[in-house]
Design a protein around this motif. Structure first.
Motif, PDB file in Angstrom:
ATOM      1  N   UNK A 158       0.847  -1.198   0.000  1.00 45.84           N
ATOM      2  CA  UNK A 158       0.000   0.000   0.000  1.00 45.84           C
ATOM      3  C   UNK A 158       0.884   1.250   0.000  1.00 45.84           C
ATOM      4  N   UNK A 159       1.865   1.267   0.864  1.00 47.83           N
ATOM      5  CA  UNK A 159       2.764   2.430   0.922  1.00 47.83           C
ATOM      6  C   UNK A 159       3.423   2.640  -0.441  1.00 47.83           C
ATOM      7  N   UNK A 160       3.863   1.561  -1.041  1.00 50.49           N
ATOM      8  CA  UNK A 160       4.604   1.685  -2.300  1.00 50.49           C
ATOM      9  C   UNK A 160       3.719   1.926  -3.525  1.00 50.49           C
ATOM     10  N   UNK A 161       2.422   1.897  -3.333  1.00 52.56           N
ATOM     11  CA  UNK A 161       1.512   2.232  -4.438  1.00 52.56           C
ATOM     12  C   UNK A 161       1.152   3.715  -4.440  1.00 52.56           C
ATOM     13  N   UNK A 162       1.643   4.465  -3.464  1.00 51.68           N
ATOM     14  CA  UNK A 162       1.257   5.887  -3.334  1.00 51.68           C
ATOM     15  C   UNK A 162       1.721   6.720  -4.527  1.00 51.68           C
ATOM     16  N   UNK A 163       0.990   7.804  -4.752  1.00 51.22           N
ATOM     17  CA  UNK A 163       1.410   8.752  -5.791  1.00 51.22           C
ATOM     18  C   UNK A 163       2.584   9.600  -5.292  1.00 51.22           C
ATOM     19  N   UNK A 164       2.497  10.070  -4.066  1.00 47.84           N
ATOM     20  CA  UNK A 164       3.569  10.894  -3.476  1.00 47.84           C
ATOM     21  C   UNK A 164       3.801  10.438  -2.040  1.00 47.84           C
ATOM     22  N   UNK A 165       5.062  10.320  -1.680  1.00 47.25           N
ATOM     23  CA  UNK A 165       5.419  10.076  -0.276  1.00 47.25           C
ATOM     24  C   UNK A 165       6.452  11.113   0.140  1.00 47.25           C
ATOM     25  N   UNK A 218      10.926   1.494   1.028  1.00 45.01           N
ATOM     26  CA  UNK A 218       9.964   2.395   0.364  1.00 45.01           C
ATOM     27  C   UNK A 218      10.469   2.611  -1.051  1.00 45.01           C
ATOM     28  N   UNK A 219       9.876   1.898  -1.964  1.00 50.18           N
ATOM     29  CA  UNK A 219      10.239   2.014  -3.384  1.00 50.18           C
ATOM     30  C   UNK A 219       8.924   2.105  -4.138  1.00 50.18           C
ATOM     31  N   UNK A 220       8.603   3.304  -4.531  1.00 50.43           N
ATOM     32  CA  UNK A 220       7.268   3.524  -5.085  1.00 50.43           C
ATOM     33  C   UNK A 220       7.140   2.896  -6.465  1.00 50.43           C
ATOM     34  N   UNK A 221       5.995   2.271  -6.655  1.00 43.79           N
ATOM     35  CA  UNK A 221       5.762   1.601  -7.924  1.00 43.79           C
ATOM     36  C   UNK A 221       5.681   2.605  -9.068  1.00 43.79           C
ATOM     37  N   UNK A 222       4.960   3.680  -8.827  1.00 46.46           N
ATOM     38  CA  UNK A 222       4.828   4.708  -9.865  1.00 46.46           C
ATOM     39  C   UNK A 222       4.513   6.028  -9.171  1.00 46.46           C
ATOM     40  N   UNK A 223       5.453   6.480  -8.384  1.00 49.01           N
ATOM     41  CA  UNK A 223       5.191   7.675  -7.588  1.00 49.01           C
ATOM     42  C   UNK A 223       6.484   8.411  -7.299  1.00 49.01           C
ATOM     43  N   UNK A 224       6.358   9.445  -6.489  1.00 50.82           N
ATOM     44  CA  UNK A 224       7.491  10.317  -6.182  1.00 50.82           C
ATOM     45  C   UNK A 224       7.774  10.281  -4.684  1.00 50.82           C
ATOM     46  N   UNK A 225       8.982   9.868  -4.352  1.00 49.05           N
ATOM     47  CA  UNK A 225       9.401   9.830  -2.945  1.00 49.05           C
ATOM     48  C   UNK A 225      10.372  10.971  -2.682  1.00 49.05           C
ATOM     49  N   UNK A 226      10.052  11.789  -1.704  1.00 49.45           N
ATOM     50  CA  UNK A 226      10.911  12.919  -1.343  1.00 49.45           C
ATOM     51  C   UNK A 226      11.233  12.859   0.144  1.00 49.45           C
ATOM     52  N   UNK A 227      12.504  12.878   0.450  1.00 46.86           N
ATOM     53  CA  UNK A 227      12.929  12.961   1.850  1.00 46.86           C
ATOM     54  C   UNK A 227      13.068  14.437   2.215  1.00 46.86           C
ATOM     55  N   UNK A 228      12.476  14.828   3.313  1.00 45.72           N
ATOM     56  CA  UNK A 228      12.651  16.167   3.877  1.00 45.72           C
ATOM     57  C   UNK A 228      13.507  15.992   5.135  1.00 45.72           C
ATOM     58  N   UNK A 229      14.733  16.487   5.090  1.00 46.56           N
ATOM     59  CA  UNK A 229      15.611  16.340   6.252  1.00 46.56           C
ATOM     60  C   UNK A 229      16.165  17.709   6.662  1.00 46.56           C
ATOM     61  N   UNK A 230      16.664  17.771   7.880  1.00 48.58           N
ATOM     62  CA  UNK A 230      17.377  18.980   8.298  1.00 48.58           C
ATOM     63  C   UNK A 230      18.886  18.659   8.364  1.00 48.58           C
ATOM     64  N   UNK A 231      19.655  19.666   8.669  1.00 48.22           N
ATOM     65  CA  UNK A 231      21.118  19.498   8.643  1.00 48.22           C
ATOM     66  C   UNK A 231      21.577  18.401   9.606  1.00 48.22           C
ATOM     67  N   UNK A 232      20.914  18.349  10.778  1.00 50.72           N
ATOM     68  CA  UNK A 232      21.336  17.354  11.767  1.00 50.72           C
ATOM     69  C   UNK A 232      21.102  15.941  11.237  1.00 50.72           C
TER      70      UNK A 232
END
Ligand SMILES: O=C(O)[C@H](O)[C@@H](O)[C@H](O)[C@H](O)COP(=O)(O)O
Length: 327
Positions: free
Chosen positions: A269-276, A308-322
């Motif tokens: 289910x997670x990997x079928x997402x459009x955006x994560x 987390x390897x999306x089947x047909x979607x966009x995965x974006x990590x939001x991180x800070x410097x730490x």
């Protein structure tokens, strides 16, 4: 010593790039050069610091909150990492990213299905209820789900519903009928079955789409936190639930992170997402961020977050410097 490059992507809406591409290191230069479509309206970050940028693949789709994919940078299953100078900046950008996706999906299909985790993610969403987003988002079209939930009463301090209600839902006008909390009177197994039935009902109603490729539900956006051990949702390292490939929602009675009884979405289910959007802040996440994005990967055993390897979607990590400090 780790090399650090700070640059302002856009300090005002008056100019497309403050830094001539010729002054950027080669890898970032090519990144911008191949994306002439970047416009000042579409770039949302005020500044970002990338340490040892060779380790990270950064593409414009992560910066362009409208979700427009530039040519040649995203491939199936690809992921993007953003590093912000501060959690405050991360929070601003996450709000813009989410608001732009809301606009896109509300326009495209009159609904926006949003899945939330618990943990510090909810605090990082705080800007979404503020100006200019709070007043302009079409909240009436939002549908809220939980990627995992602790099986406790909804008013219990451990409840993810309570966390999200107090920090977010109580501040916006999403219809109560579009907020899908668990049935907290059931066992963990019963609550998982019940939640999966709820999702299937929403598929029949047309609120939730199915991925044509996987047959699993395709949520528009998942906003996920990550634990310092690399878990996401309630999918913990080494646990048998990691290989569940039939159920949409399952349960755990012995979660290593308290409380022990939880329900969780499964990987299909997670990997079928459009955006994560995967949000990881603080030094406690640095080892896992390094393991996922560093150039040397010492282990062949994947942590849940690496699954987390999306089947047909966009995965974006939001991180800070730490969190990105070990890259
Ligand atoms: O209910 C939960 O426990 C969460 O959904 C869990 O997956 C959380 O998102 C991570 O543990 C990150 O939490 P922090 O951001 O607070 O570290």
């Amino acid at each position: 010593m780790a090399r650090s490059l700070s640059f302002s992507l856009i300090s005002s809406f008056l100019r497309p790039f403050p830094t001539p591409t010729s002054e950027l290191p080669a890898n970032l230069r090519s990144f911008f050069t191949v994306n002439p479509s970047l416009s000042r309206e579409k770039i949302t970050l005020k500044s970002a610091t990338f340490s040892s940028v060779q380790s990270c693949r950064i593409s414009t789709s992560a910066l362009m909150a409208s979700g427009t994919t530039p040519p040649g940078l995203l491939t199936k299953g690809d992921s993007e990492l953003l590093v912000f100078d501060s959690e405050e900046e991360l929070s601003n950008s996450l709000a813009k990213y989410t608001a732009d996706l809301s606009k896109k999906f509300c326009l495209e299909r009159g609904a926006f299905t949003v899945v939330l985790s618990g943990g510090s993610l909810v605090k990082s969403l705080r800007k979404l209820v503020e100006t200019p987003y709070g007043d302009s988002i079409d909240w009436g079209k939002w549908h809220i789900f939980w990627v995992d939930e602790r099986v406790v009463p909804k008013d219990h301090p451990d409840s993810n519903y309570k966390l999200v209600f107090d920090g977010f839902l109580s501040k916006v006008q999403i219809p109560a009928s579009q907020v899908y909390a668990i049935n907290d009177s059931l066992s963990a197994e019963g609550a998982a079955d019940d939640y999966e039935s709820c999702l299937k009902h929403l598929v029949n109603e047309g609120v939730l789409l199915l991925s044509p490729a996987t047959g699993f539900p395709k949520f528009d956006l998942m906003l996920l936190g990550m634990g310092p051990d690399g878990h996401i949702a309630s999918l913990f390292p080494g646990h048998s639930l990691l290989t569940e490939n039939e159920r949409w929602v399952t349960f755990i009675n012995n979660s290593p992170k308290p409380p022990p009884k939880r329900i969780t979405f499964t990987f299909p289910v997670i990997n079928s997402s459009a955006y994560v959007a995967l949000v990881a802040t603080g030094a406690g996440k640095a080892d896992v961020v390094h393991r996922a994005f560093g150039s040397k990967n010492s282990s062949s055993v994947l942590l849940p977050v690496q699954m987390v390897k999306l089947d047909n979607g966009t995965l974006t990590w939001f991180t800070d410097k730490a969190a990105a400090s070990k890259l």
